[in-house]
Write a protein that holds these residues in place. Structure first.
Motif, PDB file in Angstrom:
ATOM      1  N   CYS A   4       3.417  15.091 -25.812  1.00 47.54           N
ATOM      2  CA  CYS A   4       4.636  14.554 -26.428  1.00 47.54           C
ATOM      3  C   CYS A   4       4.441  13.159 -26.995  1.00 47.54           C
ATOM      4  N   GLU A  10       9.867   8.094 -33.194  1.00 49.98           N
ATOM      5  CA  GLU A  10      10.931   7.175 -32.789  1.00 49.98           C
ATOM      6  C   GLU A  10      10.473   5.726 -32.849  1.00 49.98           C
ATOM      7  N   SER A  15      14.334   1.131 -26.411  1.00 50.69           N
ATOM      8  CA  SER A  15      14.001   2.226 -25.484  1.00 50.69           C
ATOM      9  C   SER A  15      13.555   1.742 -24.112  1.00 50.69           C
ATOM     10  N   LYS A 162      10.471   5.501 -17.387  1.00 46.51           N
ATOM     11  CA  LYS A 162      11.216   5.946 -18.567  1.00 46.51           C
ATOM     12  C   LYS A 162      10.352   5.862 -19.822  1.00 46.51           C
ATOM     13  N   ARG A 165       7.183   9.631 -23.467  1.00 49.40           N
ATOM     14  CA  ARG A 165       6.837  10.024 -24.844  1.00 49.40           C
ATOM     15  C   ARG A 165       6.257   8.854 -25.633  1.00 49.40           C
ATOM     16  N   SER A 276      10.969  14.932 -26.030  1.00 45.68           N
ATOM     17  CA  SER A 276      11.224  14.022 -24.915  1.00 45.68           C
ATOM     18  C   SER A 276      10.155  14.089 -23.843  1.00 45.68           C
ATOM     19  N   SER A 277       9.682  15.292 -23.533  1.00 48.19           N
ATOM     20  CA  SER A 277       8.660  15.495 -22.510  1.00 48.19           C
ATOM     21  C   SER A 277       7.749  16.620 -22.952  1.00 48.19           C
ATOM     22  N   ASP A 280       8.803  20.339 -24.004  1.00 45.53           N
ATOM     23  CA  ASP A 280      10.157  20.434 -24.553  1.00 45.53           C
ATOM     24  C   ASP A 280      10.108  20.788 -26.038  1.00 45.53           C
ATOM     25  N   SER A 285      17.456  12.816 -32.223  1.00 45.73           N
ATOM     26  CA  SER A 285      18.033  11.757 -31.401  1.00 45.73           C
ATOM     27  C   SER A 285      18.656  10.691 -32.285  1.00 45.73           C
TER      28      SER A 285
END
Length: 299
Positions: A4, A10, A15, A162, A165, A276-277, A280, A285
């Motif tokens: 990912c 992004e 973040s 957190k 990615r 995201s992971s 997935d 977003s």
């Protein structure tokens, strides 16, 4: 193998992992997918640790840490535990017999646990492979190389923080700034800058004490100052969002300690293809971006 974090669609700003008080507990044994799911520690101890974090207030976080490499698997009789208050830019070291001592900590402020004040920064690199394979593939080699280069307990492997990615991801203490997509050279530059408190922009995801939009506004001003050749250090900028629940195009005030204030206009932007992971499906977003930075005004 595509993971990912190879999909880099992004923006990094906005973040960062949120948090203002951190318990960094040395635990080389296995980390379950969620360190507070009852599988890392017993259900009873996990419940008591959660209660301690909750009592300390919103923004209080637990990170498990270990030294990179084989030496990190041998702790001895006492476990190092760093207590961080990011608002005060203060970090202390206490030695605990085990995780059962965590609930007895007083997290209401510095100077209440008999700890040693730590003046050198710490860089935590996420290597939590059970959470996402990216952190094992990219985090562990980065932590190992930085540890070999700096030594002296500056660099630690850490549990999930957190944003896997964005691997390799890291968290800089005591300021609680998150970084992503770091390679070894950028990591070395980051740590060298941190040793003198210098604000490091490449890979900076934002200040964890701030909401995502505020993180974006601060970073936009920081980039402008650094690009202009100004010397900027952590703590020099403060951020006020007069309407934190507002919609698009709200202004956020960013003030320098010398009195200059910028008003940063924010807007929402949709980003497609976000994974995201690992495993997935891609999704769309919404992120904050800085659309305009108005010239600074003096107070």
């Amino acid at each position: 193998m595509t993971v990912c974090s190879d999909i880099q669609v992004e923006p990094l700003p906005g973040s960062a992992k949120r948090g203002s008080v951190f318990v960094l507990f040395e635990w080389p044994a296995g980390w379950s997918r969620d360190i507070l799911d009852g599988d890392t520690f017993s259900q009873d101890l996990t419940s008591r640790i959660k209660a301690t974090l909750k009592q300390a207030g919103k923004g209080t976080e637990l990170q498990l840490i270990r030294r990179p490499g084989r030496e990190g698997r041998d702790v001895g009789q006492l476990h190092r535990c760093y207590l961080v208050w990011a608002e005060q830019e203060t970090m202390e070291l206490v030695l605990l017999r085990g995780p059962e001592d965590i609930p007895a900590l007083d997290l209401s402020g510095p100077g209440k646990n008999g700890g040693e004040v730590i003046t050198q920064p710490l860089l935590l690199v996420c290597t939590h492979g059970k959470r996402d394979v990216c952190c094992a593939l990219k985090g562990r080699p980065l932590a190992a190389e930085l540890n070999d280069h700096f030594g002296n307990s500056l660099v630690w492997e850490s549990s999930h923080m957190k944003g896997h990615r964005f691997a390799a991801v890291s968290l800089l203490m005591p300021w609680a700034y998150s970084f992503g997509r770091l390679n070894a050279e950028a990591g070395k530059q980051l740590v060298n800058a941190a040793l003198t408190g210098q604000y490091f922009f490449p890979g900076n995801r934002g200040n964890g004490k701030l909401a995502p939009g505020e993180q974006v506004a601060e970073l936009a001003v920081a980039q402008q100052l650094i690009d202009a050749g100004e010397d900027l250090h952590y703590g020099a900028l403060s951020v006020v969002d007069a309407d934190p629940k507002g919609q698009e195009h709200r202004p956020v005030a960013v003030t320098h300690e010398d009195g200059r204030t910028w008003h940063v206009e924010l807007k929402k932007k949709e980003v497609s293809g976000v994974i995201s992971s690992c495993g997935d499906k891609p999704k769309t977003s919404s992120v904050w971006v800085a659309s305009e930075i108005k010239s600074p005004q003096l107070r």
